[in-house]
Design a protein around this motif. Structure first.
Motif, PDB file in Angstrom:
ATOM      1  N   ASP A 375       0.837  -1.198   0.000  1.00 62.54           N
ATOM      2  CA  ASP A 375       0.000   0.000   0.000  1.00 62.54           C
ATOM      3  C   ASP A 375       0.875   1.253   0.000  1.00 62.54           C
ATOM      4  O   ASP A 375       1.903   1.293   0.691  1.00 62.54           O
ATOM      5  CB  ASP A 375      -0.901   0.030   1.234  1.00 62.54           C
ATOM      6  N   ALA A 376       0.451   2.262  -0.734  1.00 62.37           N
ATOM      7  CA  ALA A 376       1.207   3.513  -0.828  1.00 62.37           C
ATOM      8  C   ALA A 376       0.898   4.395   0.374  1.00 62.37           C
ATOM      9  O   ALA A 376       0.290   5.458   0.272  1.00 62.37           O
ATOM     10  CB  ALA A 376       0.876   4.231  -2.134  1.00 62.37           C
ATOM     11  N   ASP A 377       1.320   3.924   1.554  1.00 65.61           N
ATOM     12  CA  ASP A 377       1.180   4.662   2.813  1.00 65.61           C
ATOM     13  C   ASP A 377       2.565   5.186   3.177  1.00 65.61           C
ATOM     14  O   ASP A 377       3.472   4.385   3.466  1.00 65.61           O
ATOM     15  CB  ASP A 377       0.686   3.753   3.938  1.00 65.61           C
ATOM     16  N   PHE A 378       2.753   6.490   3.173  1.00 60.05           N
ATOM     17  CA  PHE A 378       4.069   7.048   3.461  1.00 60.05           C
ATOM     18  C   PHE A 378       3.936   8.468   3.976  1.00 60.05           C
ATOM     19  O   PHE A 378       2.871   9.098   3.868  1.00 60.05           O
ATOM     20  CB  PHE A 378       4.966   7.010   2.214  1.00 60.05           C
ATOM     21  N   ILE A 379       5.025   8.963   4.568  1.00 61.57           N
ATOM     22  CA  ILE A 379       5.040  10.328   5.079  1.00 61.57           C
ATOM     23  C   ILE A 379       6.239  11.062   4.506  1.00 61.57           C
ATOM     24  O   ILE A 379       7.276  10.478   4.211  1.00 61.57           O
ATOM     25  CB  ILE A 379       5.071  10.361   6.620  1.00 61.57           C
ATOM     26  N   VAL A 380       6.052  12.367   4.340  1.00 62.50           N
ATOM     27  CA  VAL A 380       7.122  13.251   3.886  1.00 62.50           C
ATOM     28  C   VAL A 380       7.538  14.103   5.077  1.00 62.50           C
ATOM     29  O   VAL A 380       6.713  14.820   5.658  1.00 62.50           O
ATOM     30  CB  VAL A 380       6.655  14.142   2.720  1.00 62.50           C
ATOM     31  N   LEU A 381       8.808  14.005   5.448  1.00 66.00           N
ATOM     32  CA  LEU A 381       9.331  14.705   6.615  1.00 66.00           C
ATOM     33  C   LEU A 381      10.239  15.852   6.190  1.00 66.00           C
ATOM     34  O   LEU A 381      10.897  15.786   5.150  1.00 66.00           O
ATOM     35  CB  LEU A 381      10.111  13.737   7.504  1.00 66.00           C
ATOM     36  N   SER A 382      10.314  16.858   7.049  1.00 65.58           N
ATOM     37  CA  SER A 382      11.165  18.011   6.753  1.00 65.58           C
ATOM     38  C   SER A 382      12.635  17.700   6.962  1.00 65.58           C
ATOM     39  O   SER A 382      13.505  18.430   6.463  1.00 65.58           O
ATOM     40  CB  SER A 382      10.760  19.205   7.622  1.00 65.58           C
ATOM     41  N   GLY A 383      12.951  16.637   7.713  1.00 66.05           N
ATOM     42  CA  GLY A 383      14.339  16.295   7.995  1.00 66.05           C
ATOM     43  C   GLY A 383      14.447  14.899   8.555  1.00 66.05           C
ATOM     44  O   GLY A 383      13.549  14.061   8.380  1.00 66.05           O
ATOM     45  N   ASP A 384      15.530  14.644   9.280  1.00 66.44           N
ATOM     46  CA  ASP A 384      15.767  13.320   9.838  1.00 66.44           C
ATOM     47  C   ASP A 384      14.642  12.927  10.792  1.00 66.44           C
ATOM     48  O   ASP A 384      14.243  13.718  11.644  1.00 66.44           O
ATOM     49  CB  ASP A 384      17.106  13.319  10.592  1.00 66.44           C
ATOM     50  N   PRO A 385      14.126  11.693  10.681  1.00 64.38           N
ATOM     51  CA  PRO A 385      12.990  11.288  11.520  1.00 64.38           C
ATOM     52  C   PRO A 385      13.289  11.275  13.013  1.00 64.38           C
ATOM     53  O   PRO A 385      12.363  11.337  13.826  1.00 64.38           O
ATOM     54  CB  PRO A 385      12.653   9.881  11.022  1.00 64.38           C
ATOM     55  N   LEU A 386      14.560  11.223  13.398  1.00 62.61           N
ATOM     56  CA  LEU A 386      14.899  11.180  14.819  1.00 62.61           C
ATOM     57  C   LEU A 386      15.172  12.556  15.413  1.00 62.61           C
ATOM     58  O   LEU A 386      15.412  12.672  16.614  1.00 62.61           O
ATOM     59  CB  LEU A 386      16.124  10.282  15.040  1.00 62.61           C
ATOM     60  N   SER A 387      15.117  13.588  14.595  1.00 64.97           N
ATOM     61  CA  SER A 387      15.390  14.936  15.089  1.00 64.97           C
ATOM     62  C   SER A 387      14.141  15.569  15.680  1.00 64.97           C
ATOM     63  O   SER A 387      13.049  15.481  15.115  1.00 64.97           O
ATOM     64  CB  SER A 387      15.916  15.821  13.959  1.00 64.97           C
ATOM     65  N   VAL A 388      14.302  16.225  16.818  1.00 60.21           N
ATOM     66  CA  VAL A 388      13.186  16.910  17.462  1.00 60.21           C
ATOM     67  C   VAL A 388      12.714  18.099  16.628  1.00 60.21           C
ATOM     68  O   VAL A 388      11.610  18.605  16.807  1.00 60.21           O
ATOM     69  CB  VAL A 388      13.594  17.361  18.882  1.00 60.21           C
ATOM     70  N   TYR A 389      13.550  18.549  15.704  1.00 61.76           N
ATOM     71  CA  TYR A 389      13.200  19.700  14.871  1.00 61.76           C
ATOM     72  C   TYR A 389      12.440  19.309  13.603  1.00 61.76           C
ATOM     73  O   TYR A 389      11.993  20.170  12.853  1.00 61.76           O
ATOM     74  CB  TYR A 389      14.470  20.470  14.483  1.00 61.76           C
TER      75      TYR A 389
END
Length: 436
Positions: A375-389
Motif C-alpha cells: 500500500d502507498a502509505d508514506f510520510i514526507v518529513l522536513s528532515g531526519d525522523p529522529l530529530s526533534v526539529y
C-alpha cells in the motif's frame, strides 16, 4: 519474475477499486527514502499508482512513466506511514462494569471517525492504528484495525470489508491494577488469572461442540458471541493484545498464552527490562510506550526508557504505540528518537515505528515498508525522523494525501489543542459564505 509480480499487482489493484485521485501515476523524486526493509536511498524516487507502490529506487534506476504527476521533494525524507499498535482515538468505549470479561463487545460499534483524534493522528504521520477498548477489564472487547483514510463512516477506515463475516481486529486483554475491583471484578491478581483460564476452557469446550456437530444445526450449541470471539482467538484468527506492566504480570500474560496457544502481543510492559530474556524466550513481541511526563499509576513506577534497547538486545520484536491520549499521536515519531537516545539502534527504532507494528497486527504483507506491491502509505518529513526539529509535512494513505502541513486547515490539527475541530469547522463555514 517480473511478469509474475505485475500479474499479482494487477490482481491486487482489481480486488480493491481505487479511490478518486489514485489512478494517475504519481512520482516523488529527490528525497532521501527510508524503505525500512532495505538501505536508505539518497536522491530516491517513489512511484505510486492505484493506491499501491509501483517502484522505489535511486534516481536514474527507476523509470518515470510519461504523464506522471511529479512531486519534487528534494531535501525531504520519505518513510513508511507509522503504525500505532495501541490507540484510543475515535472516542470509543468497551465493556461496562457488569462483568470483568466482555469478549463479545466490538470497539467498531463505538468509534466516531469524525473525531478530531483521527486528523491529529494523520498529522503525526500515523496511517494505521489498532483502536482498543479500555483496559479496565480482563477482556474489554474486540479491537479494530483502521487505515486512516479520509472517510465518512467506520466502513471507510476498517481493514476488513464485511464486519459480519471477517475478523476486523484483535482482542484486548489486561491484567494488573486496572482489571481489579469490587465484585464481580476480581480482587486479586491470582483470581484475575483464574477467571481468564476458566473462560478459555469454556471456549475450548464450545469449539469441541461445534466440531462435533459437523454442520448439523440440530446439534450445534446455542450461539454465543463471546465464545465465537474466543474460538477465533484459539484458532489464531484474532490476535490478543495484552495490557500488562509489572514484570510478574508480564509473566502471567505469557503463561496464559502458552497454556492456550493463542497469538499475542504484550503491550506496555513497563518492567520489560527486568525480564527481557524471559520475554524473548516466549517468542512474543512487545509493543511499548514512551512516557516523558510525570504522573501515572504505581505499577509503572519502574518503567524505563531503556526498554527498547533491552528488548532489542534480547532479540524481541519491538514496536511502539501511543496509547493516545496517554501520548499525543502527533508526537508519536518522537518515541523513536527517545529510544535511540536510551540505547536502541537507529534501524531497530525506525523498524519499531513501522514494520514491527505491521507484523504485530498481521498486516505486514500490505504495510510497514516501502516496497513494490505494498500500500502507498508514506510520510514526507522536513528532515531526519529522529530529530526533534523535524516536522511531518505530508501524510499519504493509499496514494491519497490526507494531511498537508501547508494547508491552513490541516495546520490547525497539527498544532491546535482541545476543540480544534470546532475551529476548523468554523473556518470552513466562514470560507463557504457566498459560495452556496
Amino acid at each position: 519474475m517480473k511478469r509474475a509480480f505485475c500479474a499479482t499487482l494487477l490482481l491486487a489493484l482489481a480486488a480493491a477499486p481505487p479511490l478518486a485521485g489514485q489512478e494517475r501515476v504519481q512520482v516523488f523524486r529527490g528525497a532521501k527514502i527510508i524503505p525500512i526493509t532495505s538501505a536508505p536511498i539518497d536522491g530516491g524516487v517513489l512511484v505510486v499508482q492505484g493506491g499501491k507502490i509501483v517502484a522505489v529506487g535511486r534516481e536514474g534506476a527507476v523509470r518515470i512513466p510519461n504523464g506522471a504527476e511529479v512531486h519534487d521533494v528534494t531535501g525531504k525524507v520519505i518513510m513508511p506511514g507509522l503504525v500505532d499498535t495501541h490507540s484510543h482515538i475515535g472516542g470509543g468505549d468497551g465493556g461496562d462494569r457488569s462483568s470483568p470479561i466482555h469478549g463479545d463487545v466490538r470497539i467498531l460499534d463505538a468509534i466516531d471517525v469524525r473525531d478530531d483524534g483521527i486528523q491529529k493522528a494523520q498529522a503525526g504521520g500515523i496511517t494505521t492504528v489498532n483502536v482498543m477498548p479500555g483496559s479496565g477489564h480482563l477482556m474489554s472487547g474486540q479491537t479494530a484495525y483502521l487505515k486512516l483514510r479520509d472517510g465518512r463512516t467506520i466502513y471507510d477506515l476498517l481493514y476488513c470489508r464485511d464486519v459480519l463475516k471477517e475478523v476486523c481486529g484483535g482482542l484486548k486483554m489486561a491484567n494488573g491494577t486496572n482489571s481489579r475491583g469490587e465484585p464481580p471484578f476480581p480482587g486479586t491478581r491470582a483470581k484475575a488469572a483464574a477467571l481468564v483460564r476458566e473462560r478459555f476452557i469454556k471456549a475450548q469446550e464450545y469449539r469441541a461442540k461445534v466440531k462435533a456437530a459437523n454442520g448439523d444445526p440440530s446439534k450445534m450449541p446455542a450461539r454465543d458471541l463471546e465464545m465465537e470471539t474466543l474460538v477465533e482467538v484459539l484458532e489464531g484468527k484474532r490476535i490478543v493484545h495484552h495490557h500488562t506492566h509489572r514484570y510478574d504480570d508480564i509473566l502471567t500474560a505469557i503463561r496464559l498464552q502458552q497454556e492456550f496457544g493463542y497469538r499475542a502481543v504484550l503491550h506496555h510492559v513497563s518492567e520489560a527490562w527486568k525480564i527481557a530474556d524471559e520475554i524473548a524466550a516466549s517468542g512474543l513481541p512487545a509493543s511499548i510506550i514512551t512516557l516523558d511526563a510525570p504522573g501515572g499509576k504505581l505499577e509503572t513506577m519502574d518503567l524505563s526508557m531503556t526498554n527498547g534497547a533491552a528488548l532489542e538486545k534480547a532479540g524481541v520484536l519491538v514496536g511502539y504505540h501511543t496509547d493516545d491520549g496517554i501520548t499525543d499521536s502527533r508526537f508519536f515519531l518522537r518515541s523513536a528518537g527517545i529510544a535511540v537516545r536510551a540505547g536502541m539502534s537507529r534501524d531497530a527504532a525506525l523498524y519499531a515505528m513501522t514494520m514491527a507494528g505491521a507484523r504485530m497486527l498481521g498486516l505486514d504483507d500490505r504495510i510497514g515498508s516501502l516496497e513494490p506491491g505494498k500500500d502507498a502509505d508514506f510520510i514526507v518529513l522536513s528532515g531526519d525522523p529522529l530529530s526533534v526539529y523535524t516536522h511531518v509535512e505530508q501524510t499519504w494513505v493509499e496514494g491519497v494525501k490526507v494531511f498537508d502541513l501547508s494547508n491552513p486547515q490541516d495546520y490547525i490539527y497539527a498544532v491546535g489543542g482541545i476543540g480544534v475541530r470546532g475551529v476548523v469547522s468554523a473556518n470552513y463555514h466562514e470560507g463557504m459564505e457566498g459560495h452556496e
